[in-house]
Design a protein around this motif. Structure first.
Motif, PDB file in Angstrom:
ATOM      1  N   MET A 166      23.806  50.251 102.025  1.00 56.04           N
ATOM      2  CA  MET A 166      23.141  51.445 102.636  1.00 56.04           C
ATOM      3  C   MET A 166      23.917  51.751 104.010  1.00 56.04           C
ATOM      4  N   LEU A 167      24.319  50.542 104.675  1.00 55.85           N
ATOM      5  CA  LEU A 167      24.816  50.886 106.057  1.00 55.85           C
ATOM      6  C   LEU A 167      26.204  50.179 106.199  1.00 55.85           C
ATOM      7  N   GLY A 168      26.927  49.745 105.007  1.00 59.37           N
ATOM      8  CA  GLY A 168      28.175  49.534 105.476  1.00 59.37           C
ATOM      9  C   GLY A 168      28.413  47.728 105.556  1.00 59.37           C
ATOM     10  N   PRO A 169      29.510  47.277 104.915  1.00 55.55           N
ATOM     11  CA  PRO A 169      29.765  45.748 105.034  1.00 55.55           C
ATOM     12  C   PRO A 169      29.799  44.856 106.347  1.00 55.55           C
ATOM     13  N   PHE A 170      29.846  45.861 107.582  1.00 53.73           N
ATOM     14  CA  PHE A 170      29.789  44.961 108.806  1.00 53.73           C
ATOM     15  C   PHE A 170      28.571  44.726 108.929  1.00 53.73           C
ATOM     16  N   ILE A 171      27.445  45.567 108.628  1.00 56.67           N
ATOM     17  CA  ILE A 171      25.884  45.195 108.886  1.00 56.67           C
ATOM     18  C   ILE A 171      25.526  44.151 108.011  1.00 56.67           C
ATOM     19  N   TRP A 204      16.027  51.748 104.382  1.00 52.37           N
ATOM     20  CA  TRP A 204      15.355  52.431 103.466  1.00 52.37           C
ATOM     21  C   TRP A 204      15.347  53.914 103.563  1.00 52.37           C
ATOM     22  N   MET A 205      15.587  54.199 104.693  1.00 55.58           N
ATOM     23  CA  MET A 205      15.587  55.545 105.205  1.00 55.58           C
ATOM     24  C   MET A 205      16.906  56.115 104.619  1.00 55.58           C
ATOM     25  N   ARG A 206      18.097  55.267 104.688  1.00 60.83           N
ATOM     26  CA  ARG A 206      19.326  55.651 104.149  1.00 60.83           C
ATOM     27  C   ARG A 206      19.170  55.634 102.552  1.00 60.83           C
ATOM     28  N   TYR A 207      18.412  54.970 101.956  1.00 57.48           N
ATOM     29  CA  TYR A 207      18.319  54.482 100.272  1.00 57.48           C
ATOM     30  C   TYR A 207      17.218  56.104 100.179  1.00 57.48           C
ATOM     31  N   LYS A 208      16.540  56.201 100.504  1.00 62.85           N
ATOM     32  CA  LYS A 208      15.718  57.435 100.250  1.00 62.85           C
ATOM     33  C   LYS A 208      16.525  58.799 100.271  1.00 62.85           C
ATOM     34  N   ARG A 209      17.327  58.923 101.149  1.00 64.47           N
ATOM     35  CA  ARG A 209      18.225  59.915 101.500  1.00 64.47           C
ATOM     36  C   ARG A 209      19.106  60.036 100.515  1.00 64.47           C
ATOM     37  N   ILE A 210      19.854  59.176  99.994  1.00 66.79           N
ATOM     38  CA  ILE A 210      20.749  59.220  99.172  1.00 66.79           C
ATOM     39  C   ILE A 210      20.126  59.156  97.652  1.00 66.79           C
ATOM     40  N   HIS A 211      19.206  58.577  97.389  1.00 69.78           N
ATOM     41  CA  HIS A 211      18.461  58.436  95.967  1.00 69.78           C
ATOM     42  C   HIS A 211      17.211  59.562  96.042  1.00 69.78           C
ATOM     43  N   ARG A 212      17.128  60.509  96.734  1.00 71.92           N
ATOM     44  CA  ARG A 212      16.157  61.382  96.921  1.00 71.92           C
ATOM     45  C   ARG A 212      15.307  61.552  95.377  1.00 71.92           C
ATOM     46  N   ASP A 213      16.052  61.679  94.410  1.00 71.69           N
ATOM     47  CA  ASP A 213      15.562  62.083  93.370  1.00 71.69           C
ATOM     48  C   ASP A 213      15.134  60.938  92.241  1.00 71.69           C
ATOM     49  N   ASP A 214      15.673  59.799  92.745  1.00 66.30           N
ATOM     50  CA  ASP A 214      15.572  58.633  91.813  1.00 66.30           C
ATOM     51  C   ASP A 214      14.285  57.749  92.661  1.00 66.30           C
ATOM     52  N   VAL A 215      13.903  58.077  93.604  1.00 63.19           N
ATOM     53  CA  VAL A 215      12.693  57.091  94.122  1.00 63.19           C
ATOM     54  C   VAL A 215      11.219  57.476  93.421  1.00 63.19           C
ATOM     55  N   HIS A 216      11.034  56.418  92.775  1.00 66.42           N
ATOM     56  CA  HIS A 216       9.788  56.671  91.714  1.00 66.42           C
ATOM     57  C   HIS A 216       8.523  55.751  92.578  1.00 66.42           C
ATOM     58  N   TYR A 217       8.890  55.237  93.487  1.00 62.01           N
ATOM     59  CA  TYR A 217       7.886  54.449  94.291  1.00 62.01           C
ATOM     60  C   TYR A 217       8.004  54.344  95.757  1.00 62.01           C
ATOM     61  N   GLN A 218       6.842  54.624  96.514  1.00 60.70           N
ATOM     62  CA  GLN A 218       7.051  54.665  97.995  1.00 60.70           C
ATOM     63  C   GLN A 218       5.789  54.039  98.381  1.00 60.70           C
ATOM     64  N   SER A 219       5.793  53.031  99.397  1.00 63.42           N
ATOM     65  CA  SER A 219       4.634  52.358  99.820  1.00 63.42           C
ATOM     66  C   SER A 219       3.774  53.416 100.476  1.00 63.42           C
ATOM     67  N   ALA A 220       2.407  53.222 100.523  1.00 60.97           N
ATOM     68  CA  ALA A 220       1.486  54.084 100.961  1.00 60.97           C
ATOM     69  C   ALA A 220       1.493  53.946 102.432  1.00 60.97           C
ATOM     70  N   PHE A 221       2.003  52.744 103.066  1.00 60.76           N
ATOM     71  CA  PHE A 221       2.207  52.686 104.559  1.00 60.76           C
ATOM     72  C   PHE A 221       3.399  53.659 105.002  1.00 60.76           C
ATOM     73  N   LEU A 222       4.090  54.180 104.354  1.00 61.45           N
ATOM     74  CA  LEU A 222       5.373  55.280 104.760  1.00 61.45           C
ATOM     75  C   LEU A 222       4.757  56.482 104.274  1.00 61.45           C
ATOM     76  N   ARG A 223       3.370  56.913 104.115  1.00 61.72           N
ATOM     77  CA  ARG A 223       3.075  58.244 103.655  1.00 61.72           C
ATOM     78  C   ARG A 223       3.263  59.434 104.487  1.00 61.72           C
ATOM     79  N   PHE A 224       3.530  58.986 105.865  1.00 63.56           N
ATOM     80  CA  PHE A 224       4.134  60.154 106.927  1.00 63.56           C
ATOM     81  C   PHE A 224       5.343  60.047 106.742  1.00 63.56           C
ATOM     82  N   GLY A 225       6.382  59.645 105.985  1.00 62.17           N
ATOM     83  CA  GLY A 225       7.612  59.451 105.846  1.00 62.17           C
ATOM     84  C   GLY A 225       8.447  58.853 106.819  1.00 62.17           C
ATOM     85  N   GLY A 226       9.718  59.774 107.338  1.00 60.16           N
ATOM     86  CA  GLY A 226      10.448  59.426 108.505  1.00 60.16           C
ATOM     87  C   GLY A 226       9.879  59.284 109.756  1.00 60.16           C
ATOM     88  N   VAL A 227       8.796  60.087 110.147  1.00 60.44           N
ATOM     89  CA  VAL A 227       7.985  60.144 111.420  1.00 60.44           C
ATOM     90  C   VAL A 227       7.667  58.710 112.003  1.00 60.44           C
TER      91      VAL A 227
END
Length: 500
Positions: free
Chosen positions: A131-136, A423-446
């Motif tokens: 998601m963030l590159g080989p250096f990370i 996770w933020m990067r994964y969700k942005r890239i696979h927006r249409d493929d995300v079939h599960y998101q934890s309830a802890f993240l219900r407010f999204g990126g905020v």
């Protein structure tokens, strides 16, 4: 501790399970009940540190995962380190653990969501790299190993502190090195013995904390006991060192929560994928309640200004109330529990170092080879790093345990931010493929963005503490040292890094 698999990220360094090692497999097997979306990730070369299964075809129940998770997180970082946090914040440390639980919930949400949507070999390191590159990804792997080394050192020192209750004449440094040697021998020759003990001892730790809470309730029910304890608790104010003291204590609080990667290590072993949210929620709330209630019981039984890192605070509280037999039992439980935590951390350090060597991101002589002692070079190097960290720490002007926790916790801050960003990067890239998101993240990126801001702010507040500043300087120097070698490693291992 926990058994399903080893994760690669600082989050699980102190709690990675030993029993799973006996069942490790070199080839990744997708757990039953969890199917990744769309495109499968390309294979990695890190087969030795990828996913360690329990060997049970039926997987893990929600109850089993909750016990594995909470039992695998609680260690000497809480039993002893909490004394340091209390000395910084006083009674307001209770708010610190509430804040720590809120931060933990966001990281657990990101971990769970990544693990369910995209179960891969290499876990955190692979997520960071993809998601963030080989250096990370490279930094994540090496900082994981360094953090493991520091954590093992701090656990060894904690064990020495507890052992001095019975061996007061022995210096801490000699006891620490003795425990390191014992763990080395068990890692090299006694894997099966460790595997059988570790799950049971995870339960022992939980029972010990629950028993402490029950004993505190009984003592506080005595005539005038609760009123007197409450008076002592608030006699110097709820914020005796101001709000800054609370913020400065958060580095130690984070250390107590640092093992939350166990959630990701076990989540893909559930019998039913739909139980992932419930299981992770029970772990977060269960751990937070256990920490806060046991800490409140401690503060009511023992004036907070009498707590220090020179002895176990829970043991000291029991001794003050003349419960010497129970205090000795608690001391023994914590000692053995810390020993298994250290053993699990050393196992995971060896696995990550061996896997990075296979990927040509570490000296190749430490690669995993077939046979009983296949990881022995990485084991010796890891132990040497632990011994060096202990010996150097005793030359520093600040508290040894404080320095070790501080440096390791700064790495935890880094890795928590990387997991959230992954996770933020994964969700942005696979927006249409995300079939599960934890309830802890219900407010999204905020809330994710707010969590990152708070983590960065807390790291800044930690720098205002002179002792924690030593740990920050050590962490920064190690970070730069690892980063400097990246161009050479990148050039040397380019094909391997591209495949991983």
């Amino acid at each position: 501790m926990h058994s399903p698999r080893i994760c690669e990220g600082n989050l699980c360094h102190a709690r990675c399970g030993v029993s799973a090692l006996a069942n490790s497999r070199d080839k990744f097997n997708l757990p039953r009940g969890l199917t990744p979306p769309g495109n499968q990730p390309r294979g990695t070369t890190e087969n030795h540190a990828s996913i360690l299964h329990t060997g049970n075809a039926t997987g893990v129940s929600v109850t089993g995962l909750v016990l594995i998770g909470i039992g695998g997180i609680v260690g000497a970082g809480y039993f002893l380190g909490v004394g340091m946090a209390v000395s910084e914040a006083g009674p307001s440390i209770l708010l610190g653990f509430v804040l720590g639980a809120l931060l933990m919930s966001q990281v657990v949400g990101a971990i769970t969501s990544l693990s369910v949507n995209h179960p891969v070999e290499g876990s955190f390191r692979t997520y960071a790299q993809e998601m963030l590159g080989p250096f990370i990804g490279y930094m994540q792997g090496w900082l994981y190993w360094l953090s493991s080394v520091l954590t093992i050192g701090s656990e060894a020192i904690a064990m020495a502190v507890f052992a001095r209750m019975w061996l007061p004449g022995m210096p801490i440094w000699s006891l620490s090195l003795l425990f390191i040697v014992l763990v080395l021998l068990l890692n090299a020759f006694g894997v099966n013995v460790f595997a059988k003990l570790e799950s049971a001892l995870a339960g022992v730790k939980l029972v010990a904390l629950i028993a402490f809470i029950v004993i505190a309730i009984f003592l506080l029910m005595q005539p005038n006991a609760f009123h007197l304890s409450l008076t002592h608790l608030l006699s110097r104010g709820f914020f005796p060192h101001g709000v800054l003291g609370l913020f400065q204590s958060m580095l130690i609080v984070v250390f107590a929560y640092a093992g939350i990667g166990v959630v990701a290590t076990a989540i893909t072993q559930l019998n039913h994928a739909e139980d992932a949210g419930r299981a992770s929620g029970l772990i977060v709330f269960g751990l937070a309640i256990l920490y806060i209630l046991s800490l409140l019981a401690l503060l009511l039984l023992l004036p907070w200004w009498k707590i220090s890192t020179q002895t176990g605070p829970f043991t000291l509280a029991l001794n003050i109330h003349h419960l010497f037999g129970i205090a000795n039992l608690m001391n023994g439980v914590v000692l053995v529990a810390a020993f298994t935590v250290m053993g699990g951390a050393l196992f995971s350090a060896v696995l990550i170092l061996s896997s990075m060597a296979n990927a040509r991101q570490a000296p190749y002589f430490m690669k995993k080879t077939p046979g009983r002692f296949g990881g022995f070079p990485a084991l010796l190097v890891s132990v040497a790093g632990v011994v060096l960290s202990i010996l150097i720490s005793f030359k520093l002007p600040a508290s040894v345990y404080n320095d070790l926790i501080s440096a390791s916790s700064f790495f935890t801050f880094f890795n928590w931010v990387i997991i959230l960003l992954s996770w933020m990067r994964y969700k942005r890239i696979h927006r249409d493929d995300v079939h599960y998101q934890s309830a802890f993240l219900r407010f999204g990126g905020v809330t994710l963005f707010a969590t990152i801001v708070v983590i960065v702010a807390l790291a800044g507040f930690a720098l205002t503490n002179a002792d924690q500043r030593m740990g920050a300087i050590a962490a920064a120097l190690l970070f730069l040292l690892v980063a400097v070698f990246y161009p050479w490693i990148r050039k040397r291992s380019h094909p391997h890094m591209e495949r991983s």
